[in-house]
Design a protein around this motif. Structure first.
Motif, PDB file in Angstrom:
ATOM      1  N   PRO A 192      -7.553   3.741  -2.715  1.00 39.34           N
ATOM      2  CA  PRO A 192      -8.113   2.420  -2.393  1.00 39.34           C
ATOM      3  C   PRO A 192      -7.328   1.707  -1.277  1.00 39.34           C
ATOM      4  O   PRO A 192      -7.909   0.974  -0.479  1.00 39.34           O
ATOM      5  CB  PRO A 192      -8.015   1.639  -3.707  1.00 39.34           C
ATOM      6  CG  PRO A 192      -7.868   2.656  -4.768  1.00 39.34           C
ATOM      7  CD  PRO A 192      -7.187   3.834  -4.137  1.00 39.34           C
ATOM      8  N   CYS A 193      -6.021   1.946  -1.224  1.00 41.29           N
ATOM      9  CA  CYS A 193      -5.200   1.349  -0.171  1.00 41.29           C
ATOM     10  C   CYS A 193      -5.607   1.883   1.197  1.00 41.29           C
ATOM     11  O   CYS A 193      -5.803   1.121   2.154  1.00 41.29           O
ATOM     12  CB  CYS A 193      -3.714   1.668  -0.386  1.00 41.29           C
ATOM     13  SG  CYS A 193      -3.022   1.100  -1.937  1.00 41.29           S
TER      14      CYS A 193
ATOM     15  N   LYS B 147      -8.376   3.270   2.002  1.00 39.33           N
ATOM     16  CA  LYS B 147      -9.759   2.866   2.311  1.00 39.33           C
ATOM     17  C   LYS B 147      -9.812   1.467   2.932  1.00 39.33           C
ATOM     18  O   LYS B 147     -10.609   1.218   3.837  1.00 39.33           O
ATOM     19  CB  LYS B 147     -10.607   2.911   1.042  1.00 39.33           C
ATOM     20  CG  LYS B 147     -12.056   2.576   1.279  1.00 39.33           C
ATOM     21  CD  LYS B 147     -12.863   2.655   0.001  1.00 39.33           C
ATOM     22  CE  LYS B 147     -14.312   2.256   0.274  1.00 39.33           C
ATOM     23  NZ  LYS B 147     -15.111   2.247  -0.945  1.00 39.33           N
ATOM     24  N   GLU B 148      -8.952   0.554   2.481  1.00 34.60           N
ATOM     25  CA  GLU B 148      -9.019  -0.814   2.989  1.00 34.60           C
ATOM     26  C   GLU B 148      -8.166  -1.046   4.242  1.00 34.60           C
ATOM     27  O   GLU B 148      -8.294  -2.082   4.885  1.00 34.60           O
ATOM     28  CB  GLU B 148      -8.649  -1.822   1.905  1.00 34.60           C
ATOM     29  CG  GLU B 148      -7.184  -1.857   1.548  1.00 34.60           C
ATOM     30  CD  GLU B 148      -6.819  -2.934   0.538  1.00 34.60           C
ATOM     31  OE1 GLU B 148      -7.681  -3.684   0.065  1.00 34.60           O
ATOM     32  OE2 GLU B 148      -5.619  -3.002   0.227  1.00 34.60           O
TER      33      GLU B 148
ATOM     34  N   GLN C 244      -6.105  -6.431  -5.792  1.00 41.94           N
ATOM     35  CA  GLN C 244      -7.447  -5.893  -5.615  1.00 41.94           C
ATOM     36  C   GLN C 244      -7.574  -5.262  -4.234  1.00 41.94           C
ATOM     37  O   GLN C 244      -6.698  -5.420  -3.398  1.00 41.94           O
ATOM     38  CB  GLN C 244      -8.488  -7.021  -5.709  1.00 41.94           C
ATOM     39  CG  GLN C 244      -8.366  -8.009  -4.529  1.00 41.94           C
ATOM     40  CD  GLN C 244      -9.363  -9.137  -4.575  1.00 41.94           C
ATOM     41  OE1 GLN C 244      -9.330  -9.913  -5.509  1.00 41.94           O
ATOM     42  NE2 GLN C 244     -10.213  -9.228  -3.567  1.00 41.94           N
ATOM     43  N   SER C 245      -8.691  -4.573  -4.035  1.00 44.95           N
ATOM     44  CA  SER C 245      -9.046  -4.058  -2.713  1.00 44.95           C
ATOM     45  C   SER C 245      -9.881  -5.111  -1.998  1.00 44.95           C
ATOM     46  O   SER C 245     -10.495  -5.970  -2.637  1.00 44.95           O
ATOM     47  CB  SER C 245      -9.873  -2.777  -2.837  1.00 44.95           C
ATOM     48  OG  SER C 245      -9.098  -1.757  -3.404  1.00 44.95           O
TER      49      SER C 245
ATOM     50  N   TRP D 192       0.836  -1.191   0.000  1.00 49.80           N
ATOM     51  CA  TRP D 192       0.000   0.000   0.000  1.00 49.80           C
ATOM     52  C   TRP D 192       0.874   1.246   0.000  1.00 49.80           C
ATOM     53  O   TRP D 192       2.090   1.165   0.084  1.00 49.80           O
ATOM     54  CB  TRP D 192      -0.894   0.014   1.250  1.00 49.80           C
ATOM     55  CG  TRP D 192      -0.095   0.179   2.520  1.00 49.80           C
ATOM     56  CD1 TRP D 192       0.735  -0.737   3.108  1.00 49.80           C
ATOM     57  CD2 TRP D 192       0.012   1.358   3.304  1.00 49.80           C
ATOM     58  NE1 TRP D 192       1.326  -0.201   4.218  1.00 49.80           N
ATOM     59  CE2 TRP D 192       0.895   1.083   4.376  1.00 49.80           C
ATOM     60  CE3 TRP D 192      -0.572   2.627   3.214  1.00 49.80           C
ATOM     61  CZ2 TRP D 192       1.219   2.025   5.337  1.00 49.80           C
ATOM     62  CZ3 TRP D 192      -0.248   3.559   4.181  1.00 49.80           C
ATOM     63  CH2 TRP D 192       0.630   3.255   5.234  1.00 49.80           C
TER      64      TRP D 192
END
Length: 179
Positions: free
Chosen positions: A76-77, A79-80, A165-166, A70
């Motif tokens: 997106p990184c 967020k997860e 992927q996320s 990340w």
């Protein structure tokens, strides 16, 4: 920054001691600066080139290893990340180890990465992979990896799965259960 605040505090204390005219307000400011410096010491980052990092990809210790690539600049990184933190909290006692591998740029470690880790109080192990020769090490992580992040490897001993992927927490949990 904390070191500079501590130096200012020491200077204030020394100058106050010479003048013997320390006000209560000065004492409180000095105490607050010293307390802050002691509570939030500078964060030391574990920085690896790929050769040093590679050991994280090949442990044979009957643990499930979750390695997430990340960066703070990757929406997106970011967020997860809470889902990896939740996984770490809920599964740490179940022989699962989460490692967050930052791919942030070296010139942003102090300005962006360290404050990010502190502000979010990341409990998972955070390491930095600093190896500019991405074309060499990306295929060693997984031959199908395009280099996009977020990316995650989950493995236990010789069983390994790579994901470009996320994730949600439920998806991570499902994948962990496959191991």
């Amino acid at each position: 920054m904390k070191l500079s605040m501590l130096i200012v505090a020491v200077f204030l204390m020394a100058s106050c001691a010479k003048n013997k005219k320390t006000t209560e307000g000065q004492k409180e400011v000095v105490k607050e600066i010293v307390d802050t410096a002691n509570v939030l010491p500078d964060l030391e980052l574990e920085i690896y080139d790929f050769n040093g990092f590679e050991t994280f990809l090949n442990k044979k210790d009957n643990k499930i290893h979750v390695i997430n690539f990340w960066a703070t600049w990757c929406a997106p990184c970011v967020k997860e990340l809470p889902y990896f933190e939740q996984l770490n909290a809920e599964y740490k006692s179940k022989n699962v180890e989460v490692v967050l591998v930052s791919l942030d740029f070296p010139h942003l470690y102090d300005k962006k990465l360290k404050p990010f880790i502190k502000e979010r109080e990341l409990a998972s192990k955070v390491i930095v992979l600093e190896d500019a020769d991405m074309n060499t090490w990306i295929p060693k992580v997984d031959e199908n990896w395009s280099g996009s992040i977020p990316a995650t490897i989950i493995y236990k001993n010789d069983k390994k799965q790579f994901y470009e992927q996320s994730f949600t927490f439920e998806e991570l949990e499902n994948e962990i259960n496959n191991f």
